[in-house]
Scaffold this motif. Structure first.
Motif, PDB file in Angstrom:
ATOM      1  N   MET A   1       0.835  -1.201   0.000  1.00 55.73           N
ATOM      2  CA  MET A   1       0.000   0.000   0.000  1.00 55.73           C
ATOM      3  C   MET A   1       0.867   1.248   0.000  1.00 55.73           C
ATOM      4  SD  MET A   1      -2.756   1.371   2.829  1.00 55.73           S
ATOM      5  CE  MET A   1      -1.495   1.952   3.964  1.00 55.73           C
ATOM      6  N   ALA A   2       0.534   2.191  -0.874  1.00 56.79           N
ATOM      7  CA  ALA A   2       1.286   3.430  -0.973  1.00 56.79           C
ATOM      8  C   ALA A   2       0.485   4.590  -0.420  1.00 56.79           C
ATOM      9  CB  ALA A   2       1.648   3.708  -2.432  1.00 56.79           C
ATOM     10  N   ASN A   3       1.199   5.619   0.056  1.00 55.24           N
ATOM     11  CA  ASN A   3       0.556   6.869   0.470  1.00 55.24           C
ATOM     12  C   ASN A   3       0.550   7.822  -0.722  1.00 55.24           C
ATOM     13  OD1 ASN A   3       0.070   6.239   3.234  1.00 55.24           O
ATOM     14  ND2 ASN A   3       2.242   6.569   3.661  1.00 55.24           N
ATOM     15  N   ILE A   4      -0.627   8.238  -1.146  1.00 54.97           N
ATOM     16  CA  ILE A   4      -0.770   9.071  -2.339  1.00 54.97           C
ATOM     17  C   ILE A   4      -1.456  10.371  -1.952  1.00 54.97           C
ATOM     18  CG2 ILE A   4      -1.821   9.250  -4.632  1.00 54.97           C
ATOM     19  CD1 ILE A   4      -1.743   6.126  -4.661  1.00 54.97           C
ATOM     20  N   LEU A   5      -0.892  11.477  -2.412  1.00 55.83           N
ATOM     21  CA  LEU A   5      -1.497  12.790  -2.225  1.00 55.83           C
ATOM     22  C   LEU A   5      -2.057  13.255  -3.560  1.00 55.83           C
ATOM     23  CD1 LEU A   5      -2.068  15.501  -0.813  1.00 55.83           C
ATOM     24  CD2 LEU A   5       0.308  16.149  -1.332  1.00 55.83           C
ATOM     25  N   ALA A   6      -3.343  13.566  -3.601  1.00 53.80           N
ATOM     26  CA  ALA A   6      -3.987  14.053  -4.821  1.00 53.80           C
ATOM     27  C   ALA A   6      -4.383  15.511  -4.635  1.00 53.80           C
ATOM     28  CB  ALA A   6      -5.219  13.211  -5.144  1.00 53.80           C
ATOM     29  N   HIS A  52      -4.830   1.635  -1.691  1.00 51.18           N
ATOM     30  CA  HIS A  52      -3.849   2.641  -1.319  1.00 51.18           C
ATOM     31  C   HIS A  52      -4.470   3.685  -0.390  1.00 51.18           C
ATOM     32  CE1 HIS A  52      -1.033   1.011  -4.235  1.00 51.18           C
ATOM     33  NE2 HIS A  52      -2.042   0.947  -5.094  1.00 51.18           N
ATOM     34  N   SER A  53      -3.620   4.341   0.384  1.00 54.24           N
ATOM     35  CA  SER A  53      -4.065   5.428   1.256  1.00 54.24           C
ATOM     36  C   SER A  53      -3.973   6.726   0.467  1.00 54.24           C
ATOM     37  CB  SER A  53      -3.180   5.500   2.504  1.00 54.24           C
ATOM     38  OG  SER A  53      -3.555   6.597   3.305  1.00 54.24           O
ATOM     39  N   VAL A  54      -5.123   7.324   0.174  1.00 48.79           N
ATOM     40  CA  VAL A  54      -5.170   8.491  -0.708  1.00 48.79           C
ATOM     41  C   VAL A  54      -5.763   9.679   0.050  1.00 48.79           C
ATOM     42  CG1 VAL A  54      -5.933   9.412  -2.912  1.00 48.79           C
ATOM     43  CG2 VAL A  54      -5.533   6.947  -2.665  1.00 48.79           C
ATOM     44  N   THR A  55      -5.023  10.777   0.071  1.00 50.44           N
ATOM     45  CA  THR A  55      -5.493  12.026   0.672  1.00 50.44           C
ATOM     46  C   THR A  55      -5.722  13.038  -0.441  1.00 50.44           C
ATOM     47  OG1 THR A  55      -4.252  11.617   2.706  1.00 50.44           O
ATOM     48  CG2 THR A  55      -4.952  13.884   2.292  1.00 50.44           C
ATOM     49  N   ASP A 134       4.168   8.927  -0.995  1.00 52.76           N
ATOM     50  CA  ASP A 134       5.035   8.162  -1.895  1.00 52.76           C
ATOM     51  C   ASP A 134       4.877   8.652  -3.332  1.00 52.76           C
ATOM     52  OD1 ASP A 134       5.988   6.226   0.089  1.00 52.76           O
ATOM     53  OD2 ASP A 134       3.908   5.503   0.093  1.00 52.76           O
ATOM     54  N   LEU A 135       3.732   9.253  -3.603  1.00 51.20           N
ATOM     55  CA  LEU A 135       3.426   9.754  -4.948  1.00 51.20           C
ATOM     56  C   LEU A 135       2.476  10.927  -4.817  1.00 51.20           C
ATOM     57  CD1 LEU A 135       3.354   9.357  -8.132  1.00 51.20           C
ATOM     58  CD2 LEU A 135       1.267   8.032  -7.720  1.00 51.20           C
ATOM     59  N   ILE A 136       2.681  11.946  -5.653  1.00 48.64           N
ATOM     60  CA  ILE A 136       1.759  13.079  -5.728  1.00 48.64           C
ATOM     61  C   ILE A 136       1.061  13.029  -7.075  1.00 48.64           C
ATOM     62  CG2 ILE A 136       1.562  15.601  -5.750  1.00 48.64           C
ATOM     63  CD1 ILE A 136       4.139  15.614  -3.998  1.00 48.64           C
ATOM     64  N   LEU A 137      -0.264  13.128  -7.052  1.00 46.59           N
ATOM     65  CA  LEU A 137      -1.084  13.079  -8.259  1.00 46.59           C
ATOM     66  C   LEU A 137      -1.794  14.410  -8.426  1.00 46.59           C
ATOM     67  CD1 LEU A 137      -2.486  11.480 -10.579  1.00 46.59           C
ATOM     68  CD2 LEU A 137      -4.205  10.790  -8.893  1.00 46.59           C
ATOM     69  N   THR A 138      -1.717  14.984  -9.625  1.00 46.79           N
ATOM     70  CA  THR A 138      -2.387  16.257  -9.878  1.00 46.79           C
ATOM     71  C   THR A 138      -2.994  16.248 -11.262  1.00 46.79           C
ATOM     72  OG1 THR A 138      -2.141  18.666  -9.694  1.00 46.79           O
ATOM     73  CG2 THR A 138      -0.362  17.458 -10.791  1.00 46.79           C
ATOM     74  N   HIS A 261      -1.067   2.236 -10.015  1.00 44.72           N
ATOM     75  CA  HIS A 261      -1.158   1.141  -9.045  1.00 44.72           C
ATOM     76  C   HIS A 261      -0.099   0.085  -9.339  1.00 44.72           C
ATOM     77  CE1 HIS A 261      -2.673  -2.281  -6.793  1.00 44.72           C
ATOM     78  NE2 HIS A 261      -2.857  -2.943  -7.920  1.00 44.72           N
ATOM     79  N   ALA A 262      -0.014  -0.327 -10.611  1.00 46.54           N
ATOM     80  CA  ALA A 262       0.964  -1.354 -10.976  1.00 46.54           C
ATOM     81  C   ALA A 262       2.390  -0.858 -10.770  1.00 46.54           C
ATOM     82  CB  ALA A 262       0.745  -1.767 -12.425  1.00 46.54           C
ATOM     83  N   THR A 263       2.646   0.393 -11.127  1.00 45.69           N
ATOM     84  CA  THR A 263       3.984   0.957 -10.949  1.00 45.69           C
ATOM     85  C   THR A 263       4.369   0.987  -9.479  1.00 45.69           C
ATOM     86  OG1 THR A 263       3.711   2.316 -12.941  1.00 45.69           O
ATOM     87  CG2 THR A 263       5.413   2.981 -11.390  1.00 45.69           C
ATOM     88  N   LEU A 264       3.445   1.409  -8.637  1.00 47.89           N
ATOM     89  CA  LEU A 264       3.717   1.459  -7.203  1.00 47.89           C
ATOM     90  C   LEU A 264       3.939   0.069  -6.614  1.00 47.89           C
ATOM     91  CD1 LEU A 264       1.063   4.162  -6.286  1.00 47.89           C
ATOM     92  CD2 LEU A 264       3.534   4.405  -5.992  1.00 47.89           C
TER      93      LEU A 264
END
Length: 313
Positions: A1-6, A52-55, A134-138, A261-264
């Motif tokens: 599980m990754a921590n993702i910031l959107a 994943h944990s998504v904020t 772990d990753l930022i999504l915008t 998801h697959a990349t993470l």
């Protein structure tokens, strides 16, 4: 599980679907539906459903539409941290679709996103979320200067940024940030708008984008083969045909979610392409912008319907 910031679009999608043959310039019988949507939000919900944990941080109005977005985030398991402007309206996207689900025309009322200025990124909660991610999504719903500031902040914190193009009119906001993006998801119309290029061979796209600084990206092309690349490889994958499309809205966001998801999870480019295509397929057959039944098990099951990616370089 990754921590993702959107950070980006989270608003209301309104979609009308014509029930017969489209008659331009005339009244068309059809049906209407409304749901929460937005590029970053659609991908964020899919990633949360995949464990994943998504904020999520996004501007929101102090209205019933903003409350509807909050309910949708909670239902998907997204940690919702809205920036609420009580005297403003939540952004909306209104689309008209043909009977087969393809887009006729859309109108985006997104003025509120202009208030997501670079200084908002200095808020304590956002700085903490960037540090934990772990990753930022915008996406390109945010102002150009904010996207550039986000990339600079993420680079200083050594955090990768993945981005969604949204539309030909908006993707150009990424021009100053291309060399600082970890990955950019777009369709072919958006790729043309960003580069001014229109290669006859789609496998030429990676070289074109590398010359303008983008080291990794993916270009979806509807029923035609998607093209993706990173620093070392170029891959293509032809999506399998569908007997019927539920709704094209959100398919690109679904592809982005499956790919990320697959990349993470450690997949190579070929594996990420396959996961992206499988996730997009689930979004396309859904009547909603995201597949509400999405899970790791369902994604794994759908992968069996997707052909292997071809690594061409």
């Amino acid at each position: 599980m990754a921590n993702i910031l959107a950070l980006g679009g989270a608003h209301i999608d309104r979609r009308g679907r014509i029930s017969g043959e489209t008659a331009p310039g005339a009244s068309n019988p059809g049906s209407w539906k409304q749901e929460a949507g937005g590029g970053s939000f659609n991908a964020a919900r899919a990633l949360a459903r995949l464990g994943h944990s998504v904020t999520l941080f996004s501007p929101r109005g102090g209205d019933s539409e903003g409350e509807a977005v909050a309910r949708a985030a909670e239902a998907a398991g997204v940690i919702d941290r809205p920036l609420v402007f009580l005297d403003r309206q939540t952004p909306t996207y209104t689309a008209i679709l043909e009977r087969d689900g393809n887009l006729v025309i859309a109108l985006a009322d997104m003025e509120l996103y202009s208030l997501m200025s670079p200084r908002r990124l200095t808020m304590h909660d956002i700085r903490e979320a960037i540090a934990a991610a772990d990753l930022i999504l915008t996406d390109a719903n945010l102002p150009q200067e904010t996207l550039l500031a986000l990339c600079d902040t993420a680079s200083a914190a050594e955090k990768p940024v993945a981005a969604i193009g949204i539309s030909p009119a908006k993707i150009v906001r990424f021009k100053p940030s291309l060399a600082k993006l970890g990955f950019l998801f777009m369709n072919e119309a958006e790729a043309r708008a960003l580069t001014g290029a229109a290669p006859s061979d789609p496998t030429e796209w990676p070289a074109i984008f590398r010359t303008v600084g983008l080291s990794a990206g993916a270009i979806t092309r509807g029923r035609d083969a998607v093209v993706a690349w990173n620093e070392n490889s170029v891959g293509t994958l032809l999506p399998p045909p569908l007997a019927a499309i539920g709704d094209v809205t959100g398919a690109g966001d679904g592809f982005a979610a499956g790919f990320l998801h697959a990349t993470l999870e450690g997949s190579d480019l070929a594996g990420a392409l396959a996961h992206g295509a499988a996730s997009a397929r689930l979004a396309l057959i859904s009547e909603m912008a995201t597949a509400e039944n999405l899970s790791r098990a369902l994604l794994a099951e759908t992968l069996a319907l997707v052909p292997n990616a071809e690594i061409v370089l």
